[in-house]
Each structure stands twice: as C-alpha cells, then as structure tokens.
Write a protein that holds these residues in place. Structure first.
Motif, PDB file in Angstrom:
ATOM      1  N   ARG A  19      13.283  18.241  11.701  1.00  0.00           N
ATOM      2  CA  ARG A  19      13.000  17.241  10.660  1.00  0.00           C
ATOM      3  C   ARG A  19      12.113  17.824   9.568  1.00  0.00           C
ATOM      4  O   ARG A  19      12.295  17.521   8.388  1.00  0.00           O
ATOM      5  N   GLU A  55      -0.512  14.826   4.814  1.00  0.00           N
ATOM      6  CA  GLU A  55       0.116  13.700   4.120  1.00  0.00           C
ATOM      7  C   GLU A  55       1.641  13.866   4.081  1.00  0.00           C
ATOM      8  O   GLU A  55       2.377  12.887   4.266  1.00  0.00           O
ATOM      9  N   GLU A  56       2.116  15.081   3.861  1.00  0.00           N
ATOM     10  CA  GLU A  56       3.563  15.339   3.856  1.00  0.00           C
ATOM     11  C   GLU A  56       4.155  15.172   5.248  1.00  0.00           C
ATOM     12  O   GLU A  56       5.271  14.656   5.400  1.00  0.00           O
ATOM     13  N   GLN A  58       3.068  13.122   7.490  1.00  0.00           N
ATOM     14  CA  GLN A  58       3.136  11.680   7.721  1.00  0.00           C
ATOM     15  C   GLN A  58       4.288  11.033   6.952  1.00  0.00           C
ATOM     16  O   GLN A  58       4.812  10.009   7.389  1.00  0.00           O
ATOM     17  N   MET A  59       4.685  11.627   5.858  1.00  0.00           N
ATOM     18  CA  MET A  59       5.847  11.096   5.129  1.00  0.00           C
ATOM     19  C   MET A  59       7.134  11.368   5.903  1.00  0.00           C
ATOM     20  O   MET A  59       8.064  10.560   5.888  1.00  0.00           O
ATOM     21  N   PHE A  61       7.222  11.790   9.253  1.00  0.00           N
ATOM     22  CA  PHE A  61       7.112  11.073  10.527  1.00  0.00           C
ATOM     23  C   PHE A  61       6.253   9.825  10.324  1.00  0.00           C
ATOM     24  O   PHE A  61       5.040   9.854  10.528  1.00  0.00           O
ATOM     25  N   ARG A  62       6.894   8.760   9.897  1.00  0.00           N
ATOM     26  CA  ARG A  62       6.176   7.488   9.693  1.00  0.00           C
ATOM     27  C   ARG A  62       5.537   7.066  11.015  1.00  0.00           C
ATOM     28  O   ARG A  62       6.153   7.186  12.066  1.00  0.00           O
ATOM     29  N   GLY A  63       4.302   6.616  10.965  1.00  0.00           N
ATOM     30  CA  GLY A  63       3.615   6.169  12.166  1.00  0.00           C
ATOM     31  C   GLY A  63       2.909   7.283  12.914  1.00  0.00           C
ATOM     32  O   GLY A  63       2.297   7.041  13.949  1.00  0.00           O
TER      33      GLY A  63
END
Length: 159
Positions: A19, A55-56, A58-59, A61-63
């Motif tokens: 991913r 931050e990237e 987390q974008m 992998f939401r959550g």
C-alpha cells in the motif's frame, strides 16, 4: 548492494509495504524482523521503514495510531500491528537507550546506518509484480548473522 532473496512474511505485513509503494512511497521491512526471518524464526513484531512522513502514512492507513516523537505509526492490518517509521537519523542518546530527538531523512541508507548492529541494519522488500524480493544489506549483516558475529554499525565506542 541489493540481493535477491525469499523470506516468509505474513500477507498482512506485505500488504502494508504494498500500500505504501502503491501510494508512491518507498517502503521496506526492516531490522529485527528481517534478522529473525533470515534465521528462520517467526518475528514477534514486524517493522516497516518508509520515506513517507507520519502524516503521509496516516493518509494511506486511515485510523493508524501516531502519538510519539520517534516517527512511528502503528498500522493494524488483519491480525498484525505493524510499526511503520519514517526514515530517520538520531540525535544524542542521553539515557543510552532512546534518542533525545529524531530527524527525518529521505535516505534508506542513513536510516540503516543509525541502527545498533549490522544484523539489525538490513531492509527487505517482498517480491512484487514479477520482481524478486530484495535484501538491502550495506553493512554485511547477513554475513555476520551467518558467521554468528555481533558487530556494531560504525564505531562501537559511539554505540
């Protein structure tokens, strides 16, 4: 120099790497996870390193959970918790255990160079789209592991 290799990695962990790669980032399984897999031992935890910032990550992998100063994002994928950390370099180690601060870098080699022992300074990218798995081992960790030699990355007095 990267070498071709086949390691057993849970599909959930490979999915984390895939991913990140699909999102345009660089990503490798790294450290003790690679060391243990090379030894034929199932790692208890899996670590991934990437050029993506927290931050990237987390974008992608939401959550995902991020609440520390070391740049580690915990991604839950299937039955695994994978620690995903941005390539980094460390500051001083006042307590001799954890760095006082970290700075992000875009270099996998710099990230591997900050690790303690050569056997922990290896990165591995699973096979993907016809390409074989790749081991990145700039400090000879695989040879040291096979020879049962414990060697520091860089100057051992600084480690």
């Amino acid at each position: 120099m990267p070498t071709s290799l086949q390691l057993r990695v849970p599909a959930d962990v490979e999915k984390v790497v895939d991913r990140l790669l699909d999102a345009g980032h660089d990503a490798y399984i790294v450290g003790g996870s690679v060391r243990d897999a090379l030894r034929g031992v199932d790692p208890h935890d899996w670590d991934v390193t990437t050029d993506a910032t927290p931050e990237e990550i987390q974008m992608v992998f939401r959550g995902a959970l991020y609440n520390n100063r070391f740049g580690t994002v915990v991604v839950r994928m299937g039955g695994h918790e994978v620690e995903v950390t941005t390539y980094r370099v460390d500051a001083e180690y006042t307590d001799h255990r954890r760095p006082d601060a970290v700075a992000f870098t875009t270099s996998l080699h710099e990230d591997l160079a900050r690790r303690d022992f050569t056997m922990n300074a290896m990165a591995w990218r699973p096979a993907r789209a016809g390409a074989p798995g790749q081991l990145v081992d700039p400090f000879g960790g695989r040879a040291d592991l096979e020879a049962r030699v414990l060697r520091a990355v860089g100057d051992p007095d600084e480690r």
